[in-house]
Design a protein around this motif. Structure first.
Motif, PDB file in Angstrom:
ATOM      1  N   THR A 247     -42.229  14.278 -13.177  1.00 51.98           N
ATOM      2  CA  THR A 247     -42.074  15.083 -14.391  1.00 51.98           C
ATOM      3  C   THR A 247     -43.177  14.719 -15.372  1.00 51.98           C
ATOM      4  N   SER A 248     -43.286  15.526 -16.408  1.00 52.80           N
ATOM      5  CA  SER A 248     -44.422  15.336 -17.313  1.00 52.80           C
ATOM      6  C   SER A 248     -44.150  14.313 -18.427  1.00 52.80           C
ATOM      7  N   ASN A 249     -42.977  14.384 -19.021  1.00 56.55           N
ATOM      8  CA  ASN A 249     -42.701  13.493 -20.157  1.00 56.55           C
ATOM      9  C   ASN A 249     -42.336  12.090 -19.699  1.00 56.55           C
ATOM     10  N   PRO A 250     -42.737  11.078 -20.463  1.00 57.04           N
ATOM     11  CA  PRO A 250     -42.308   9.719 -20.102  1.00 57.04           C
ATOM     12  C   PRO A 250     -40.797   9.556 -20.295  1.00 57.04           C
ATOM     13  N   LEU A 251     -40.232   8.624 -19.573  1.00 58.20           N
ATOM     14  CA  LEU A 251     -38.776   8.430 -19.624  1.00 58.20           C
ATOM     15  C   LEU A 251     -38.412   7.336 -20.616  1.00 58.20           C
ATOM     16  N   LYS A 252     -37.232   7.496 -21.198  1.00 58.83           N
ATOM     17  CA  LYS A 252     -36.703   6.425 -22.040  1.00 58.83           C
ATOM     18  C   LYS A 252     -35.573   5.778 -21.273  1.00 58.83           C
ATOM     19  N   LEU A 253     -35.801   4.558 -20.863  1.00 56.99           N
ATOM     20  CA  LEU A 253     -34.762   3.853 -20.112  1.00 56.99           C
ATOM     21  C   LEU A 253     -33.815   3.170 -21.095  1.00 56.99           C
TER      22      LEU A 253
ATOM     23  N   PRO B 161     -41.122   3.730 -23.757  1.00 61.79           N
ATOM     24  CA  PRO B 161     -41.074   4.783 -22.730  1.00 61.79           C
ATOM     25  C   PRO B 161     -41.855   4.367 -21.483  1.00 61.79           C
ATOM     26  N   VAL B 162     -41.375   4.812 -20.353  1.00 62.37           N
ATOM     27  CA  VAL B 162     -42.023   4.432 -19.089  1.00 62.37           C
ATOM     28  C   VAL B 162     -42.466   5.689 -18.339  1.00 62.37           C
ATOM     29  N   ARG B 163     -43.266   5.481 -17.311  1.00 55.33           N
ATOM     30  CA  ARG B 163     -43.760   6.614 -16.516  1.00 55.33           C
ATOM     31  C   ARG B 163     -42.601   7.330 -15.843  1.00 55.33           C
ATOM     32  N   SER B 164     -42.784   8.627 -15.629  1.00 62.21           N
ATOM     33  CA  SER B 164     -41.697   9.403 -15.020  1.00 62.21           C
ATOM     34  C   SER B 164     -41.798   9.340 -13.498  1.00 62.21           C
ATOM     35  N   SER B 165     -41.876   8.127 -12.983  1.00 63.21           N
ATOM     36  CA  SER B 165     -41.983   7.953 -11.531  1.00 63.21           C
ATOM     37  C   SER B 165     -40.598   8.063 -10.893  1.00 63.21           C
ATOM     38  N   ILE B 166     -40.597   8.213  -9.596  1.00 61.88           N
ATOM     39  CA  ILE B 166     -39.328   8.331  -8.866  1.00 61.88           C
ATOM     40  C   ILE B 166     -38.474   7.089  -9.099  1.00 61.88           C
ATOM     41  N   LYS B 167     -39.101   5.941  -9.057  1.00 65.22           N
ATOM     42  CA  LYS B 167     -38.364   4.678  -9.259  1.00 65.22           C
ATOM     43  C   LYS B 167     -37.676   4.666 -10.625  1.00 65.22           C
ATOM     44  N   ASN B 168     -38.430   5.076 -11.644  1.00 63.18           N
ATOM     45  CA  ASN B 168     -37.871   5.053 -12.997  1.00 63.18           C
ATOM     46  C   ASN B 168     -36.761   6.078 -13.166  1.00 63.18           C
ATOM     47  N   TRP B 169     -36.892   7.205 -12.495  1.00 59.83           N
ATOM     48  CA  TRP B 169     -35.825   8.205 -12.563  1.00 59.83           C
ATOM     49  C   TRP B 169     -34.547   7.657 -11.919  1.00 59.83           C
ATOM     50  N   ILE B 170     -34.720   6.967 -10.813  1.00 58.06           N
ATOM     51  CA  ILE B 170     -33.548   6.388 -10.144  1.00 58.06           C
ATOM     52  C   ILE B 170     -32.905   5.335 -11.052  1.00 58.06           C
TER      53      ILE B 170
ATOM     54  N   VAL C  23     -45.895 -13.769 -25.339  1.00 62.35           N
ATOM     55  CA  VAL C  23     -47.291 -13.329 -25.360  1.00 62.35           C
ATOM     56  C   VAL C  23     -47.736 -12.920 -23.976  1.00 62.35           C
ATOM     57  N   PHE C  24     -47.403 -13.793 -22.999  1.00 56.94           N
ATOM     58  CA  PHE C  24     -47.818 -13.487 -21.633  1.00 56.94           C
ATOM     59  C   PHE C  24     -47.066 -12.266 -21.107  1.00 56.94           C
ATOM     60  N   ASP C  25     -45.820 -12.151 -21.532  1.00 58.22           N
ATOM     61  CA  ASP C  25     -45.039 -10.979 -21.128  1.00 58.22           C
ATOM     62  C   ASP C  25     -45.722  -9.706 -21.583  1.00 58.22           C
ATOM     63  N   SER C  26     -46.082  -9.687 -22.864  1.00 56.74           N
ATOM     64  CA  SER C  26     -46.696  -8.472 -23.401  1.00 56.74           C
ATOM     65  C   SER C  26     -48.063  -8.240 -22.774  1.00 56.74           C
ATOM     66  N   PHE C  27     -48.755  -9.337 -22.462  1.00 54.60           N
ATOM     67  CA  PHE C  27     -50.060  -9.214 -21.815  1.00 54.60           C
ATOM     68  C   PHE C  27     -49.923  -8.575 -20.440  1.00 54.60           C
ATOM     69  N   GLU C  28     -48.894  -9.036 -19.714  1.00 50.14           N
ATOM     70  CA  GLU C  28     -48.636  -8.464 -18.380  1.00 50.14           C
ATOM     71  C   GLU C  28     -48.279  -6.991 -18.488  1.00 50.14           C
ATOM     72  N   ASP C  29     -47.445  -6.690 -19.473  1.00 57.32           N
ATOM     73  CA  ASP C  29     -47.057  -5.289 -19.688  1.00 57.32           C
ATOM     74  C   ASP C  29     -48.275  -4.430 -19.977  1.00 57.32           C
ATOM     75  N   GLU C  30     -49.136  -4.972 -20.806  1.00 59.71           N
ATOM     76  CA  GLU C  30     -50.340  -4.246 -21.192  1.00 59.71           C
ATOM     77  C   GLU C  30     -51.239  -3.997 -19.977  1.00 59.71           C
ATOM     78  N   LYS C  31     -51.343  -5.049 -19.161  1.00 61.04           N
ATOM     79  CA  LYS C  31     -52.162  -4.909 -17.950  1.00 61.04           C
ATOM     80  C   LYS C  31     -51.586  -3.841 -17.033  1.00 61.04           C
ATOM     81  N   GLN C  32     -50.264  -3.883 -16.922  1.00 64.27           N
ATOM     82  CA  GLN C  32     -49.592  -2.914 -16.056  1.00 64.27           C
ATOM     83  C   GLN C  32     -49.771  -1.489 -16.582  1.00 64.27           C
ATOM     84  N   ARG C  33     -49.651  -1.376 -17.892  1.00 65.10           N
ATOM     85  CA  ARG C  33     -49.800  -0.058 -18.511  1.00 65.10           C
ATOM     86  C   ARG C  33     -51.202   0.500 -18.254  1.00 65.10           C
ATOM     87  N   LEU C  34     -52.204  -0.378 -18.420  1.00 60.82           N
ATOM     88  CA  LEU C  34     -53.584   0.067 -18.205  1.00 60.82           C
ATOM     89  C   LEU C  34     -53.834   0.439 -16.744  1.00 60.82           C
ATOM     90  N   ALA C  35     -53.255  -0.383 -15.853  1.00 64.15           N
ATOM     91  CA  ALA C  35     -53.433  -0.112 -14.421  1.00 64.15           C
ATOM     92  C   ALA C  35     -52.791   1.219 -14.042  1.00 64.15           C
TER      93      ALA C  35
END
Lengths: 135, 558
Positions: free
Chosen positions: B198-204, B210-219, B34-46
């Motif tokens: 990039t525009s589309n979110p990435l699938k790791l 799916p996650v943001r297409s940030s440089i970190k995620n691309w790496i 629950v807390f994991d998903s809550f943290e994820d949600e917070k991160q997503r919103l941020a």
């Protein structure tokens, strides 16, 4: 839009960024205090995203930090400055700003003056540099 | 009691509805789902909030790109001086000076005004006079001016001497662009890893959503696919074109990711904007997407598709002209160029560079007509693949005065002709067929509709002027049924019809005279309106022989 927000979440975010003074109907001190807290949490690069009319609101001015007002003085376009100058020149508005700052201090502690000091400095800064706010 | 409750919980409530395990008293210290998903949600919103801020900032910059920032009096001050005076720490400086000089509140407030005035006028030596005039305590004026000089004015003098590097009103060009490899840049500027490229979110591979297409995620994705460490160009190419995320990239995005990964593998240097903590990508703009091509590009593309190699060369040279590049025609004459020009581009396109090519009269042509003409051109091209290239270039020119005769020759050679409107056969014996060479020479088409295109009308007028003795061309022809466009055809195909009308009139007149005043009330139209598919049985038999057979707007003169 390149984010993972739903349309509603995105709309909320936009409202929070651009129209924080409309989040709560600023008729009572509590609502004004909430608005001031929202503005207080803003980073420098966000402060000018608040719409110009927001700077005529006492609650928004009460939430301005030292960094934010400096950024504002350096980069805000004319209509922003005019709105702020208008609010500062108004005695009723000044009194309101002070009331909000006082209420914010009361939230911290009975004797705390942190917010009032901050607001005093911000107002002093505006007064010192009034040449850049008056067109 | 407490132990009893604890035992109850441990025995009977293994897991609650939220997934928290009450059995283990240490469960709270471990992170629950629950807390994991809550943290994820917070991160997503941020992250989403940051993205919205970025987007609104970009819009704001565009909206206020030319806005007035400072009043004129302040705008003229050296930007660095202005920025120095606008620093928040000046408030503390003024406070300190007023304390040292023992100024009251009014005196304190005057300090800022004095400094700004000095900065505006640049009369640094007159500070004492200014202080004397504005501060009530004249006794401390020298001390105040000394303190001001020491803390503020001295700095202003130094800054004023600097050369101005101002991009636009109020904004100093202070962007420090560094050249660093990606790994160095990430070490120095951690925020850089969050830059979306990039525009589309990435699938790791090892992450469910799916996650943001940030440089970190691309790496991360790059290392997930190819493994950690350095990789060869081929591997990178494979990753960029065949990986799950790479496949979805647009060319520009792929170029960006390629630059980034190359820097990661080979330590090549990237342009880093240290202020914004972003990589500055200088990639070529994306080629226009198929289907979204502009009107100007369409004819050239179509022609390139069908034209033989030699003509493609011509076209490429024409395109070079149209974009203002120097001509690379070589031995080609201007006539040839103008011929190609006439055929390949619709009037709108031609109007772009009509100054170069003297064919202004064609600018007003209808676009649809030009398109149809082009389609006919292309069909000609396809049907005449065996014809020599130079000949082919001439055949397509509808503006050519000899075109009609050449077309006739070609038609006689090939009795069937293919066009975009289907295959139609041409009667060799009859010159006046559905394809009228004379009309085509004006670049128009015949339609079965009664309406005439303006160009056709002009053609008819010209032909009438050329043959004054035969006012009506249809009367002259001796073919089958002809079409006639005018609605009052009876009046125009005069001799026979007018004769009939006169006879009818005379008969009517005599009848009316006989009938006297009662019959005089009856009026007669000068036109006899005959509905289609209607034959008047009561008409006199003598007239019936002479009367042309009428069906709709068709008149059979045989």
């Amino acid at each position: 839009m390149n984010n993972d927000l739903s349309a509603l979440e995105e709309f909320d975010a936009q409202r929070k960024i651009q129209f924080p003074y409309l989040l709560h109907s600023a008729v009572d001190l509590l609502a004004k205090k909430k608005i001031a807290y929202v503005v207080l949490a803003k980073k420098e690069n966000e402060i000018l995203l608040v719409s110009p009319s927001g700077f005529g609101e006492s609650a928004v001015i009460a939430g301005l930090t030292e960094k934010n007002i400096e950024y504002f003085a350096k980069f805000a376009p004319r209509e922003y400055r005019e709105k702020l100058a208008e609010a500062i020149d108004n005695d009723y508005s000044l009194k309101d700003i002070w009331e909000v700052a006082k209420a914010m201090d009361e939230d911290l502690d009975g004797n705390a003056t942190r917010n009032r000091l901050r607001v005093k400095k911000v107002l002093q800064y505006i007064y010192d540099n009034q040449i850049v706010f008056h067109f | 009691m407490k132990t009893k409750i604890n035992s109850l919980i441990s025995d009977n409530m293994p897991v609650n509805f939220l997934g928290n395990n009450f059995k283990n008293p240490n469960a709270a210290s471990q992170q629950s789902p629950v807390f994991d998903s809550f943290e994820d949600e917070k991160q997503r919103l941020a992250e989403g909030y940051d993205d919205v801020v970025d987007e609104l900032s970009a819009k704001w910059k565009i909206e206020y790109a030319s806005a007035q920032i400072f009043p004129e009096a302040v705008a003229n001050i050296h930007p660095e001086v202005r920025n120095f005076l606008l620093e928040f720490s000046r408030v503390s400086d003024y406070d300190e000076i007023s304390k040292q000089a023992g100024l009251d509140e009014k005196g304190r407030d005057a300090l800022g005004q004095i400094v700004w005035k000095i900065a505006q006028t640049k009369k640094f030596g007159e500070i004492a006079n200014e202080v004397n005039s504005q501060v009530a305590l004249a006794s401390s004026a020298s001390l105040i001016s000394q303190l001001l000089e020491q803390k503020i004015i001295g700095k202003i003098v130094l800054l004023s001497a600097k050369p101005i590097t101002q991009s636009r009103q109020g904004e100093i060009v202070a962007k420090k662009e560094l050249k660093l490899s990606l790994s160095q840049a990430l070490l120095q500027y951690p925020k850089l890893g969050e830059q979306s490229i990039t525009s589309n979110p990435l699938k790791l591979r090892y992450f469910p959503t799916p996650v943001r297409s940030s440089i970190k995620n691309w790496i991360t994705d790059y290392h997930d696919c190819l493994g950690a460490g350095k990789h060869e160009t081929m591997d990178r190419g494979n990753y960029l074109f065949h990986s799950e995320n790479g496949k979805k990239l647009t060319p520009v995005e792929r170029q960006k990711v390629s630059l980034m990964l190359k820097s990661l593998d080979e330590e090549t240097l990237l342009d880093i904007d240290s202020d914004e903590q972003k990589i500055v990508f200088t990639v070529a703009p994306e080629a226009p997407v198929k289907g979204s091509q502009s009107v100007a590009e369409m004819p050239a593309r179509q022609t390139n598709q069908f034209a033989p190699v030699a003509r493609r060369e011509e076209l490429s040279s024409r395109q070079a002209i149209s974009f203002g590049q120097p001509s690379v025609q070589g031995a080609r004459t201007s006539e040839e160029i103008s011929q190609v020009e006439k055929v390949q581009t619709p009037p709108q396109v031609r109007s772009d560079f009509s100054n170069d090519f003297n064919n202004k009269s064609k600018q007003s042509e209808d676009v649809a007509q030009a398109r149809i003409r082009q389609s006919l051109n292309f069909s000609n091209l396809q049907s005449q693949q065996g014809v020599k290239k130079a000949e082919a270039a001439k055949v397509f020119d509808f503006e050519d005065s000899d075109y009609a005769s050449r077309l006739r020759e070609k038609i006689s050679a090939n009795s069937t002709h293919e066009s975009d409107f289907g295959t139609f056969s041409i009667n060799k014996s009859n010159e006046r067929t559905e394809v009228e060479p004379q009309k085509q020479s004006f670049g128009s088409l015949s339609f079965s509709s009664a309406q005439e295109l303006p160009v056709e009308k002009t053609a008819t007028d010209v032909s009438q002027k050329l043959e004054p003795s035969t006012p009506n061309p249809t009367m002259k022809s001796s073919g089958g049924a002809k079409t006639w466009n005018s609605p009052d055809f009876k009046r125009q195909i005069s001799p026979a019809v007018q004769l009939k009308e006169n006879q009818t009139d005379s008969i009517q007149r005599s009848v009316s005279e006989e009938q006297g005043s009662m019959a005089a009330q009856k009026s007669y139209s000068p036109y006899v309106i005959v509905p289609s598919h209607y034959q008047e049985k009561s008409s006199p038999s003598a007239d019936e022989k002479k009367d042309p057979k009428i069906q709709g707007n068709m008149v059979d003169l045989s």
